[in-house]
Design an enzyme around this catalytic site. Sequence first.
Site, PDB file in Angstrom:
ATOM      1  N   THR A 226       0.815  -1.211   0.000  1.00  0.00           N
ATOM      2  CA  THR A 226       0.000   0.000   0.000  1.00  0.00           C
ATOM      3  C   THR A 226       0.851   1.265   0.000  1.00  0.00           C
ATOM      4  O   THR A 226       0.543   2.198  -0.761  1.00  0.00           O
ATOM      5  CB  THR A 226      -0.968  -0.024   1.190  1.00  0.00           C
ATOM      6  OG1 THR A 226      -1.851  -1.148   1.040  1.00  0.00           O
ATOM      7  CG2 THR A 226      -1.796   1.252   1.249  1.00  0.00           C
ATOM      8  N   GLU A 246      -3.366  -3.283  -7.052  1.00  0.00           N
ATOM      9  CA  GLU A 246      -3.727  -4.403  -6.159  1.00  0.00           C
ATOM     10  C   GLU A 246      -2.704  -4.376  -5.037  1.00  0.00           C
ATOM     11  O   GLU A 246      -1.559  -4.763  -5.210  1.00  0.00           O
ATOM     12  CB  GLU A 246      -3.709  -5.725  -6.932  1.00  0.00           C
ATOM     13  CG  GLU A 246      -4.410  -6.856  -6.183  1.00  0.00           C
ATOM     14  CD  GLU A 246      -3.455  -7.707  -5.374  1.00  0.00           C
ATOM     15  OE1 GLU A 246      -3.290  -7.395  -4.164  1.00  0.00           O
ATOM     16  OE2 GLU A 246      -2.882  -8.649  -5.915  1.00  0.00           O
ATOM     17  N   CYS A 280      -0.894 -12.006  -1.290  1.00  0.00           N
ATOM     18  CA  CYS A 280      -1.732 -10.877  -0.851  1.00  0.00           C
ATOM     19  C   CYS A 280      -3.058 -11.357  -0.299  1.00  0.00           C
ATOM     20  O   CYS A 280      -3.557 -10.831   0.710  1.00  0.00           O
ATOM     21  CB  CYS A 280      -1.966  -9.917  -2.015  1.00  0.00           C
ATOM     22  SG  CYS A 280      -0.478  -9.043  -2.537  1.00  0.00           S
TER      23      CYS A 280
END
Length: 479
Positions: A226, A246, A280
């Site tokens: 992020t 993503e 993830c």
Amino acid sequence: MQNYPLIINGQRIDSHQHSEVINPATGLPFASCSQADVHVAQQAIGAAAQAFNSWSKLSQGQRQEYCHQIGAVIETNMPELMQLICQETGKPMGGLNGVGAGMEVGGSAFWAHFTADLELPVEILQDDDSGRVELHRKPLGVVASITPWNWPLLIATWHVIPALLAGNTVVIKPSPYTPITTLRMVELANSVLPPGVLNAITGDGDVGNLLTSHPQTAKVIFTGSTPTGRKIMASASASLKRLTLELGGNDAGLVLPGTNLDSAMPAIFGCCFHNNGQTCAALKRLYVHRSQYQAMCDGMAAKARTVKVGNGLKEGTELGPVQNAAQLAIVESLVAAAKEEGGKVLCGGERLPGDGYFYAPTVVAGLSNGSRLVDEEPFGPVLPIVAYDSLEEVIELANDNDAGLGGSVWADDLDAAHALAGKLACGTVWINDHGAVQPNMPFGGVKQSGLGVEFGLEGLKEMTSCQSICIKPLAPKPS
């Protein structure tokens, strides 16, 4: 030591600067790759921009055939690509529940063929006496693809194939931890593609910044953390580039009261620990009703103790090392914090002796939200198990996180699970499974887990812009 070149305009480019690539199972370099600087990166973008002029004019059928050929060269070179993946990521050839280098290469080929068959026909929105409205999908231009180290070939395929199919050209920059398989795949793909359509470069932050800010880059697709996603978004904002991000996940799994643990537990374990938790959309926080909490803790710890951890090249290995030393330090820090915060390490909790970045599969009890190991994504072989008392409470706990990539509900009662699934604040919810992405199902996150989706028609559409054509008949001449 073999050096792997950059691929620009269909040519192998061996720059003056090389970077060693570490095998995480040994902690030693096994190969090197050429490094691009800003000047070389500009050449790659220019080659892609030039190739776009002709590539975008090909018919949909022609581009489909090229994408199928990429899938075919991946299949043909599967043994070599598996070996490279195992060496640079550390993942086993087979792996826990079959999730290893073989699955990554085979899945990449399958994904390429499936995506190649997708079509984006002209949509007719209106066709009557008052006029006709058509919706056309048009390619964007040069797509910059930036990929992570956990699934270097599979995620590269996810980025590249829909971009090419839609008529775009691509410059891909793999993670500096795992550039080799991607460079080799792009070299193989260029044996069937026209020059400049697919280019691969490596490099430092300046190269990445150029890709995300260059005026000839029309879109950036990024898979990774992020914080890095925020930087890319800021860099791309000056020219209003299209984005698919993503980003990190800290997925919650909810086990409903009365669930048959003998059936659910083996599947849950695989969803948590496959690829060493370095996915993830792996299950990273497990919430279990207090009536079954102890049984789940005991069972998961017992399973973790039996897993064979080692060099992925050795037969029978289920989990390899953590991919890099920096990520291993994060894992160690979170487990140390869990101990300080009152967590009970049921198994593991330490590095394994010997070379490489090996960490024992770890299960931690006695924590809840507010603990670092629960709130932060470990991205390693560590699972906190949290007790809850009511369905209202567990939904609140699951949603109390900045990440929103995936989530799951585990239950014998599918209706009860389905009723709860829609209350989870995440992009994908699985029932009695977790992290099982598939090429016909859109996948993406909410909150701090990104924007946009990949896969299927919805993912393909994100590689295009819309053009509406509205056709109105002229009024007839007066007689």
